[in-house]
Design a protein around this motif. Structure first.
Motif, PDB file in Angstrom:
ATOM      1  N   VAL A   1      48.958  51.680 -16.389  1.00 10.22           N
ATOM      2  CA  VAL A   1      49.190  52.412 -15.460  1.00 10.22           C
ATOM      3  C   VAL A   1      48.362  52.586 -13.939  1.00 10.22           C
ATOM      4  CG1 VAL A   1      50.920  54.198 -16.829  1.00 10.22           C
ATOM      5  CG2 VAL A   1      48.263  54.457 -16.638  1.00 10.22           C
ATOM      6  N   ARG A   2      49.490  52.111 -13.521  1.00 11.21           N
ATOM      7  CA  ARG A   2      48.256  52.357 -11.519  1.00 11.21           C
ATOM      8  C   ARG A   2      48.966  53.071 -10.982  1.00 11.21           C
ATOM      9  NH1 ARG A   2      48.566  47.185 -13.754  1.00 11.21           N
ATOM     10  NH2 ARG A   2      46.746  46.546 -14.071  1.00 11.21           N
ATOM     11  N   PRO A   3      48.882  54.662 -10.524  1.00 17.67           N
ATOM     12  CA  PRO A   3      49.551  55.729 -10.001  1.00 17.67           C
ATOM     13  C   PRO A   3      49.429  54.835  -8.499  1.00 17.67           C
ATOM     14  CG  PRO A   3      47.520  56.451 -11.147  1.00 17.67           C
ATOM     15  CD  PRO A   3      47.770  54.430 -11.510  1.00 17.67           C
ATOM     16  N   PHE A   4      49.170  54.357  -8.161  1.00 21.45           N
ATOM     17  CA  PHE A   4      49.144  54.292  -6.722  1.00 21.45           C
ATOM     18  C   PHE A   4      49.779  53.673  -6.284  1.00 21.45           C
ATOM     19  CE2 PHE A   4      44.671  57.410  -6.909  1.00 21.45           C
ATOM     20  CZ  PHE A   4      44.984  57.589  -5.830  1.00 21.45           C
ATOM     21  N   GLU A   5      49.791  52.867  -7.573  1.00 23.47           N
ATOM     22  CA  GLU A   5      51.256  51.443  -7.002  1.00 23.47           C
ATOM     23  C   GLU A   5      52.253  51.536  -7.343  1.00 23.47           C
ATOM     24  OE1 GLU A   5      48.301  48.307  -8.906  1.00 23.47           O
ATOM     25  OE2 GLU A   5      47.314  49.781  -7.053  1.00 23.47           O
ATOM     26  N   ASP A   6      52.627  52.411  -8.800  1.00 21.62           N
ATOM     27  CA  ASP A   6      53.776  52.359  -8.960  1.00 21.62           C
ATOM     28  C   ASP A   6      53.671  53.546 -10.284  1.00 21.62           C
ATOM     29  OD1 ASP A   6      56.601  52.127 -10.373  1.00 21.62           O
ATOM     30  OD2 ASP A   6      55.629  50.659 -11.854  1.00 21.62           O
ATOM     31  N   ALA A   7      54.622  54.312  -9.664  1.00 15.25           N
ATOM     32  CA  ALA A   7      54.344  56.023 -10.790  1.00 15.25           C
ATOM     33  C   ALA A   7      55.320  56.028 -11.633  1.00 15.25           C
ATOM     34  CB  ALA A   7      54.195  56.572  -9.351  1.00 15.25           C
ATOM     35  N   SER A   8      56.382  54.877 -11.792  1.00 18.12           N
ATOM     36  CA  SER A   8      57.643  55.853 -12.472  1.00 18.12           C
ATOM     37  C   SER A   8      57.225  55.578 -13.975  1.00 18.12           C
ATOM     38  CB  SER A   8      58.380  53.709 -12.536  1.00 18.12           C
ATOM     39  OG  SER A   8      57.887  52.638 -12.829  1.00 18.12           O
ATOM     40  N   SER A   9      55.950  54.893 -14.287  1.00 17.75           N
ATOM     41  CA  SER A   9      55.385  55.268 -16.804  1.00 17.75           C
ATOM     42  C   SER A   9      55.519  56.681 -15.975  1.00 17.75           C
ATOM     43  CB  SER A   9      55.283  54.069 -16.449  1.00 17.75           C
ATOM     44  OG  SER A   9      53.704  54.011 -15.824  1.00 17.75           O
TER      45      SER A   9
ATOM     46  N   ASP B   1      57.886  66.784 -20.937  1.00 20.51           N
ATOM     47  CA  ASP B   1      57.481  68.368 -20.236  1.00 20.51           C
ATOM     48  C   ASP B   1      56.602  67.996 -19.286  1.00 20.51           C
ATOM     49  OD1 ASP B   1      58.862  69.956 -18.747  1.00 20.51           O
ATOM     50  OD2 ASP B   1      58.910  71.556 -20.084  1.00 20.51           O
ATOM     51  N   ALA B   2      55.771  67.165 -18.979  1.00 22.53           N
ATOM     52  CA  ALA B   2      54.312  67.494 -17.941  1.00 22.53           C
ATOM     53  C   ALA B   2      54.688  67.712 -17.038  1.00 22.53           C
ATOM     54  CB  ALA B   2      53.773  67.053 -18.816  1.00 22.53           C
ATOM     55  N   SER B   3      53.472  67.966 -16.125  1.00 26.05           N
ATOM     56  CA  SER B   3      53.775  68.125 -14.263  1.00 26.05           C
ATOM     57  C   SER B   3      52.598  67.780 -13.878  1.00 26.05           C
ATOM     58  CB  SER B   3      54.244  69.296 -13.454  1.00 26.05           C
ATOM     59  OG  SER B   3      53.696  70.571 -13.996  1.00 26.05           O
ATOM     60  N   LEU B   4      50.857  67.631 -15.099  1.00 26.78           N
ATOM     61  CA  LEU B   4      50.140  66.817 -14.103  1.00 26.78           C
ATOM     62  C   LEU B   4      49.809  66.044 -15.160  1.00 26.78           C
ATOM     63  CD1 LEU B   4      47.858  70.311 -14.227  1.00 26.78           C
ATOM     64  CD2 LEU B   4      49.022  68.866 -12.137  1.00 26.78           C
ATOM     65  N   PHE B   5      49.149  64.720 -14.115  1.00 30.31           N
ATOM     66  CA  PHE B   5      48.875  63.785 -15.659  1.00 30.31           C
ATOM     67  C   PHE B   5      46.906  63.995 -14.768  1.00 30.31           C
ATOM     68  CE2 PHE B   5      52.867  62.593 -15.940  1.00 30.31           C
ATOM     69  CZ  PHE B   5      52.751  61.937 -17.099  1.00 30.31           C
ATOM     70  N   VAL B   6      46.396  63.015 -15.456  1.00 29.50           N
ATOM     71  CA  VAL B   6      45.182  62.788 -14.767  1.00 29.50           C
ATOM     72  C   VAL B   6      44.830  61.551 -15.782  1.00 29.50           C
ATOM     73  CG1 VAL B   6      42.679  62.786 -15.770  1.00 29.50           C
ATOM     74  CG2 VAL B   6      43.629  64.990 -15.957  1.00 29.50           C
ATOM     75  N   VAL B   7      44.392  59.701 -15.137  1.00 33.64           N
ATOM     76  CA  VAL B   7      45.056  58.834 -15.479  1.00 33.64           C
ATOM     77  C   VAL B   7      43.371  57.899 -15.093  1.00 33.64           C
ATOM     78  CG1 VAL B   7      45.912  56.945 -14.667  1.00 33.64           C
ATOM     79  CG2 VAL B   7      46.848  59.193 -14.472  1.00 33.64           C
ATOM     80  N   GLY B   8      42.264  58.240 -15.821  1.00 36.15           N
ATOM     81  CA  GLY B   8      41.234  57.493 -16.280  1.00 36.15           C
ATOM     82  C   GLY B   8      41.694  55.613 -16.109  1.00 36.15           C
ATOM     83  N   GLN B   9      40.590  55.176 -15.602  1.00 36.42           N
ATOM     84  CA  GLN B   9      41.122  53.643 -15.220  1.00 36.42           C
ATOM     85  C   GLN B   9      39.175  53.541 -14.386  1.00 36.42           C
ATOM     86  OE1 GLN B   9      42.918  51.466 -16.081  1.00 36.42           O
ATOM     87  NE2 GLN B   9      43.256  50.847 -14.415  1.00 36.42           N
TER      88      GLN B   9
ATOM     89  N   VAL C   1      47.182  62.667 -10.755  1.00 32.16           N
ATOM     90  CA  VAL C   1      48.660  63.594 -10.656  1.00 32.16           C
ATOM     91  C   VAL C   1      49.287  64.088 -10.409  1.00 32.16           C
ATOM     92  CG1 VAL C   1      50.623  62.132 -10.446  1.00 32.16           C
ATOM     93  CG2 VAL C   1      48.448  60.599 -10.650  1.00 32.16           C
ATOM     94  N   ARG C   2      49.972  65.094  -9.445  1.00 35.02           N
ATOM     95  CA  ARG C   2      50.841  66.388  -9.778  1.00 35.02           C
ATOM     96  C   ARG C   2      51.967  65.770  -9.269  1.00 35.02           C
ATOM     97  NH1 ARG C   2      48.923  71.403  -6.474  1.00 35.02           N
ATOM     98  NH2 ARG C   2      48.656  69.971  -4.731  1.00 35.02           N
ATOM     99  N   MET C   3      52.757  66.522 -10.103  1.00 35.87           N
ATOM    100  CA  MET C   3      54.689  65.951 -10.041  1.00 35.87           C
ATOM    101  C   MET C   3      55.091  67.379  -9.822  1.00 35.87           C
ATOM    102  SD  MET C   3      54.124  63.540 -12.333  1.00 35.87           S
ATOM    103  CE  MET C   3      55.989  62.069 -12.281  1.00 35.87           C
ATOM    104  N   PHE C   4      56.163  67.270  -9.037  1.00 36.62           N
ATOM    105  CA  PHE C   4      57.658  68.038  -8.421  1.00 36.62           C
ATOM    106  C   PHE C   4      59.010  67.958  -9.152  1.00 36.62           C
ATOM    107  CE2 PHE C   4      60.527  69.557  -5.776  1.00 36.62           C
ATOM    108  CZ  PHE C   4      60.816  70.893  -6.509  1.00 36.62           C
ATOM    109  N   ASP C   5      60.000  68.339  -9.965  1.00 37.59           N
ATOM    110  CA  ASP C   5      60.817  67.563 -10.409  1.00 37.59           C
ATOM    111  C   ASP C   5      60.621  66.355 -10.908  1.00 37.59           C
ATOM    112  OD1 ASP C   5      63.324  67.933 -10.795  1.00 37.59           O
ATOM    113  OD2 ASP C   5      64.122  67.653  -9.020  1.00 37.59           O
TER     114      ASP C   5
ATOM    115  N   LEU D   1      54.267  64.037  -7.280  1.00 36.67           N
ATOM    116  CA  LEU D   1      54.133  64.960  -5.457  1.00 36.67           C
ATOM    117  C   LEU D   1      53.010  64.415  -4.545  1.00 36.67           C
ATOM    118  CD1 LEU D   1      55.428  67.730  -3.662  1.00 36.67           C
ATOM    119  CD2 LEU D   1      53.513  69.057  -4.835  1.00 36.67           C
ATOM    120  N   ASP D   2      51.593  64.573  -5.304  1.00 43.87           N
ATOM    121  CA  ASP D   2      50.321  63.962  -4.509  1.00 43.87           C
ATOM    122  C   ASP D   2      49.206  63.785  -5.940  1.00 43.87           C
ATOM    123  OD1 ASP D   2      49.833  66.351  -5.398  1.00 43.87           O
ATOM    124  OD2 ASP D   2      48.826  67.506  -3.709  1.00 43.87           O
ATOM    125  N   MET D   3      48.550  62.704  -5.167  1.00 42.05           N
ATOM    126  CA  MET D   3      47.688  61.858  -6.343  1.00 42.05           C
ATOM    127  C   MET D   3      45.972  62.555  -5.165  1.00 42.05           C
ATOM    128  SD  MET D   3      49.187  59.039  -8.248  1.00 42.05           S
ATOM    129  CE  MET D   3      49.956  58.118  -6.684  1.00 42.05           C
TER     130      MET D   3
END
Lengths: 320, 340
Positions: B66-74, B83-91, B103-107, B111-113
């Motif tokens: 996963v590369r949140p800044f390039e493609d957040a689809s996954s 049913d989660a709305s927060l992520f911590v992606v380690g890389q 990463v914070r999600m909305f709907d 939302l923002d990273m």
């Protein structure tokens, strides 16, 4: 009597729980958060980082706990519960706000009439059994008439009148009616939402545009571009339709090029045929969508059915 | 996709209903995702953060590209599934060693990273001190003036508050407050100090080198009797202690943020408490009764109709003495006055 040491002790007590800062701490009791906006003391930060962080955190925690302990409390088996005020910091939601559920027809009526909703108990008291039984469902009270051993039969009843059967029919009809009304309510809600919401309006507008476009194409699809078509009442003149008449006399070179263009058009194969032929070549064989082809050949039955058909009786005999 | 699934039995129906949007939301669930390569440091920090977040945390133990800044689809897919709305992606990469992305999600959309790099860290196990109970709500402490002025740190504060403490609750057990999470910044660099008023300039030239370090510490609290109602607080380091530096980030889309910030209408009970729109001249007293005040214009007492009596008629009093001597003349006079 000397009270100075009592006062001093009291002051010392107060001192231990009071936090004094240049800029007062911002406390959001609703989210149990305290923000210390004082600038960092570089000297003590560089001298002993952990000690400095611990000291600032203690001050912050002290201020926050002081504000939490001064909130009104209620008692509970686990100890006093502080009633928190609503948070002052606004955090974004995780999901959008829920939309209000559309009212059913009955709910609308009840609202207009001011009818209060009455909750029925799920259980009713059965005098014969001397216990509480479910109103409906397994061994429900609504099946009592079907199951009782003796039923009154009306005087004008038919010979083959079956009271338990009749009662069951009545109950089932009630269920069917309820289901029908439920479906109607759903449909009504869908319709209202479609017309009310902005997305529904957009869909409607798009559909209208599509229909208008189709109508315009059909109207201009005659040789005269619709000039001699019979007009409907109230039909408007189509905008942007222009018949173009080329001049009858043109230069010979222009005429030649026009005619050559027509001839070249006639010579060219239609596009669809060309694409079909291209797929026959081995290079394009990989383009063939096998799954689609199988589905088409087997009329949607799948490859297994196709194989069975092709193998026919041979396969069956093999099994035996 | 999951929304459109029609539940086939009561249990799955309940499960789907629990996932539906609510007016007052539950605690956010965080998913800890490992990227294609995570070093020992990132693994350790993520484990410790998860220990703090415990009941509302899901760990993905396998590596994911996963590369949140390039493609957040996954991420969006994981959010929907769990049913989660927060992520911590380690890389951890050569360019950005020991990185973590909050990463914070909305709907079910991003939302923002905010990406942070782990500079140094100390595990919980290295502190031989009592630990907090999982599931207890932490107290949060933020220390620096930048949390109020610098957009990067405002975002970080909001993210961390959402991460540890986002759930809105109406009461808390006073005995259950057993740990504090403190987020402090290093000394504010001079460039930020002067340029706080011109935010545009700082955000364009905001290299991570310029921004101060972020120190996250967790402490357990001890409440000592102080002789007053409010106890004295002593803190003991509990761990983990993590030092972070800010790296890349994405701001929230203003339109999406607006949607996410929508609040439910204040309920009737709360209107009575005095929240929401204040009604003029209406208040609820301590007994819960609604009291209103009505303002009237000044009453004209001259028009007040009192009891009708002959003696109180107008013009009776001034020529009383005449009346005594000459009754007939007075009545004539009276009549004349009436006709005027």
């Amino acid at each position: 009597m000397d009270v100075s040491d009592i006062l001093a002790a009291h002051a010392a007590k107060q001192k231990s729980i009071q936090v004094e800062k240049e800029i007062p701490l911002e406390i959001d009791a609703g989210l149990l958060t305290v923000t210390d906006l004082n600038p960092v003391d570089t000297e003590s930060y560089n001298a002993d980082l952990e000690e400095y962080l611990l000291a600032t955190a203690r001050d912050g925690a002290q201020a926050l706990i002081a504000s939490l302990f001064s909130l009104p409390t209620t008692s509970s088996p686990d100890g006093p519960l502080a009633q928190l005020p609503p948070p002052t910091t606004q955090l974004p939601r995780a999901k959008p706000l829920p939309k209000p559920k559309p009212l059913t027809k009955w709910e609308k009526f009840a609202k207009a009439k001011g009818i209060q909703k009455k909750r029925k108990d799920k259980k009713v008291w059965d005098e014969e059994k001397q216990e509480w039984v479910d109103r409906w469902g397994w061994k429900g009270a609504n099946k009592k008439e079907e199951e009782q051993w003796l039923t009154e039969v009306p005087a004008n009843a038919d010979v083959d009148f079956n009271p338990s059967h009749e009662a069951r029919k009545k109950r089932k009809e009630k269920m069917a009616k309820n289901e029908r009304q439920h479906v109607q309510n759903l449909a009504r809600a869908e319709k209202e939402q479609g017309s009310g919401s902005s997305s529904g309006l957009q869909i409607q507008a798009q559909r209208k545009r599509e229909i208008d476009r189709t109508l315009a194409t059909t109207r201009t699809s005659t040789a005269s571009m619709g000039k001699f078509d019979r007009k409907l009442e109230g039909e408007k003149k189509l905008k942007g339709v222009k018949r173009k008449f080329d001049p009858t006399e043109v230069s010979s070179s222009a005429e030649k090029s026009q005619n050559l263009e027509i001839l070249s058009k006639l010579d060219r194969e239609p596009l669809s045929k060309k694409s079909k032929r291209a797929s026959d070549t081995p290079a394009a064989a990989s383009v063939l969508n096998v799954r689609k082809a199988v589905r088409f050949a087997s009329k949607g039955q799948g490859s297994a059915a196709l194989a069975r058909q092709a193998g026919g009786s041979k396969g069956k005999r093999g099994k035996r | 996709m999951l929304r459109t699934v029609k539940p086939k039995n009561a249990r799955s129906k309940r499960a789907l209903e629990a996932r539906e949007a609510k007016e007052v939301e539950d605690a956010r669930t965080a998913i800890f995702v490992k990227g294609t390569h995570t070093g020992e440091v990132v693994n350790g920090v993520m484990k410790e953060l998860m220990a703090l977040k415990r009941p509302n945390a899901i760990s993905f133990s396998k590596k994911n590209s996963v590369r949140p800044f390039e493609d957040a689809s996954s991420l969006e897919f994981y959010a929907q599934k769990n049913d989660a709305s927060l992520f911590v992606v380690g890389q951890s990469t050569k360019k950005r060693p020991n990185g973590m992305v909050f990463v914070r999600m909305f709907d079910e959309r991003v939302l923002d990273m905010c990406e942070v790099g782990v500079e140094s860290w100390k595990s919980m196990n290295e502190f031989k001190t009592p630990k907090s109970t999982p599931g207890h709500k932490p107290l949060m402490h933020f220390a620096s003036e930048l949390f109020d002025s610098h957009p990067r740190f405002i975002q970080l504060k909001s993210l961390l508050m959402d991460f540890f403490n986002g759930e809105v609750i109406d009461s808390i057990c006073l005995a259950g407050m057993d740990h504090v999470i403190s987020v402090s910044l290093g000394p504010t660099p001079a460039t930020l100090n002067t340029a706080t008023s011109t935010l545009g300039a700082t955000s364009t030239g905001a290299d991570s080198g310029e921004l101060p370090k972020v120190h996250i510490r967790a402490y357990t609290t001890r409440l000592l009797a102080s002789g007053t109602r409010i106890p004295r607080v002593e803190l003991t380091p509990m761990g983990p202690s993590v030092d972070l530096s800010l790296r890349r980030h994405t701001e929230a889309d203003p339109e999406m943020m607006k949607q996410a910030m929508k609040r439910p209408k204040v309920r009737k009970q709360e209107v009575e408490k005095g929240l929401g729109k204040k009604k003029k001249n209406m208040e609820v007293d301590e007994m819960g009764d609604l009291r209103g005040r009505i303002h009237l214009a000044k009453q004209d007492l001259g028009k007040l109709q009192t009891r009708k009596m002959k003696g109180l008629k107008a013009g009776m009093d001034e020529d009383e003495d005449v009346e005594m001597s000459d009754g007939e003349a007075d009545t004539r006079k009276h009549k004349r006055r009436k006709s005027q």
